[in-house]
Design an enzyme around this catalytic site. Sequence first.
Site: not given
Ligand SMILES: C[S@@+](CC[C@H](N)C(=O)[O-])C[C@H]1O[C@@H](n2cnc3c(N)ncnc32)[C@H](O)[C@@H]1O
Length: 454
Positions: A266, A270, A315, A386
């Site tokens: 999310g 990417k 998760d 990031c």
């Molecule tokens: C840095 S962002 C990713 C950005 C994305 N790759 C993009 O380029 O648009 C990290 C994401 O990891 C999700 N996240 C957090 N904990 C997580 C988990 N345990 N399992 C899967 N996703 C998770 C967050 O909600 C967030 O959307």
Amino acid sequence: MSYAQSARRVALDVIMAVRESDAYANLLLPVHLERAKLSPADAGLATELTYGTLRMQGYYDAVIAQAAGRAVSKIDPPVLDVLRLATHQLLSMRVPSHAAVDESVRLAKTIGSRSAVGFVNAVLRAITKHEPEVWRERVIGAAGSGEEALALAYSHPLWVTRAFRQVLVAEGREVELEGLLAADNVPARVSVAALPGFADAAHIDVTIAEYSPVGGILREGDPGKNAAVASGRARVQDEGSQLAALALSRARPIVAGESWLDMCAGPGGKAALLAAEALLGGAQLTANELIPARAKLVRNALAVFDVPPEVWEKDGVEIGQEHPGEFDRILLDAPCTGLGALRRRPEARWRKQPGDVAQLGALQTALLHSALDALKPGGVLAYVTCSPHAAETKAVVGSVLRKVPSVTKMDTPAVVRQIAVHELDMPEASHVQLWPHRHGTDAMFIQLLVKADS
Ligand SMILES: C[S@@+](CC[C@H](N)C(=O)[O-])C[C@H]1O[C@@H](n2cnc3c(N)ncnc32)[C@H](O)[C@@H]1O
């Protein structure tokens, strides 16, 4: 109420909401601008007032404390908001003193007591007694160390300044610290990625990006006015993020039938780029995102594909157990502090606390273990953040690799060098650390890892 006063009112309302209810300025400001029906020029003024005040808050607080003769923690928060807004006008925008002071006193009347109004008037008149350069010398002169002086002058929390310095020292580039802090205070240009197979950066009315082979810089600020962006064939995306996704998809030639996972996808920036690369190479991407609302954004980001990749809402920590050894390539773009993207969110630097780093480090470590479990023998994984904070980058990778001897670091700079359009200035290391001041990108960290063939 004059137009300029309306712009100040909008800025104050947003600044107060950011402080009181953790609102995001970049989401709230457009709503307030729309409601206030400001002219484009006044909307521009309100934007500069809001972002500039939030970004430089640390510096302005040091000025206000000296002018008021008391710590800012002793000032009523809404009154402090008015003072910060006025200080931005006086020290950074060169708004005539009488206009900045009078309009700010008028704002103070709407939120504070009579004594608060007198206080605002007195503090602002004290600030107008010195030129901005003199205030800079006074604030820096009162700092306890060189590091604190830089933190104050460039309005960064001291702990963040220290963390940046530590990474630059490890690169042998400590002299760049001031340049980095300064770069964080300059809004980022709007860069876009042309999705391979859908668009070509050379033909979508952008200035070709310096490093990303699919990147461009918008010539005009509004992405919606670019036809390729409006149709979803190109996406607003930092050039560093583009290089991070391409480092995985181009780490080695794609073998048709490969299975890829974007574990924390999310909002899907990417994922879209990876999906386009996968489609061209005959691989199949699955995206995953824990938070349902953000998974929806991923689905939207992938809607341009005839057969969009599947989006899970799992998760990530559990995916390794549920899907052991299943994926040829995995992107782990881990949840992080975002300290590498301070140019984009003016208030973000004040929101993060040192404790966030430790908490996220534990999650990043668990996600990386899980991702490595889900990787096929011989597969490639990109660990990306990031944030350049060492505790979120090298420390996480190092601690996991000590426990998983079958995984080794790939020469990531060699991969990125091959992808990039121009030579990137990267000190010797197995990872890539991009920087706003050096590369004009967010401070992305990229480490490619390979799992041994069993
Ligand atoms: C840095 S962002 C990713 C950005 C994305 N790759 C993009 O380029 O648009 C990290 C994401 O990891 C999700 N996240 C957090 N904990 C997580 C988990 N345990 N399992 C899967 N996703 C998770 C967050 O909600 C967030 O959307």
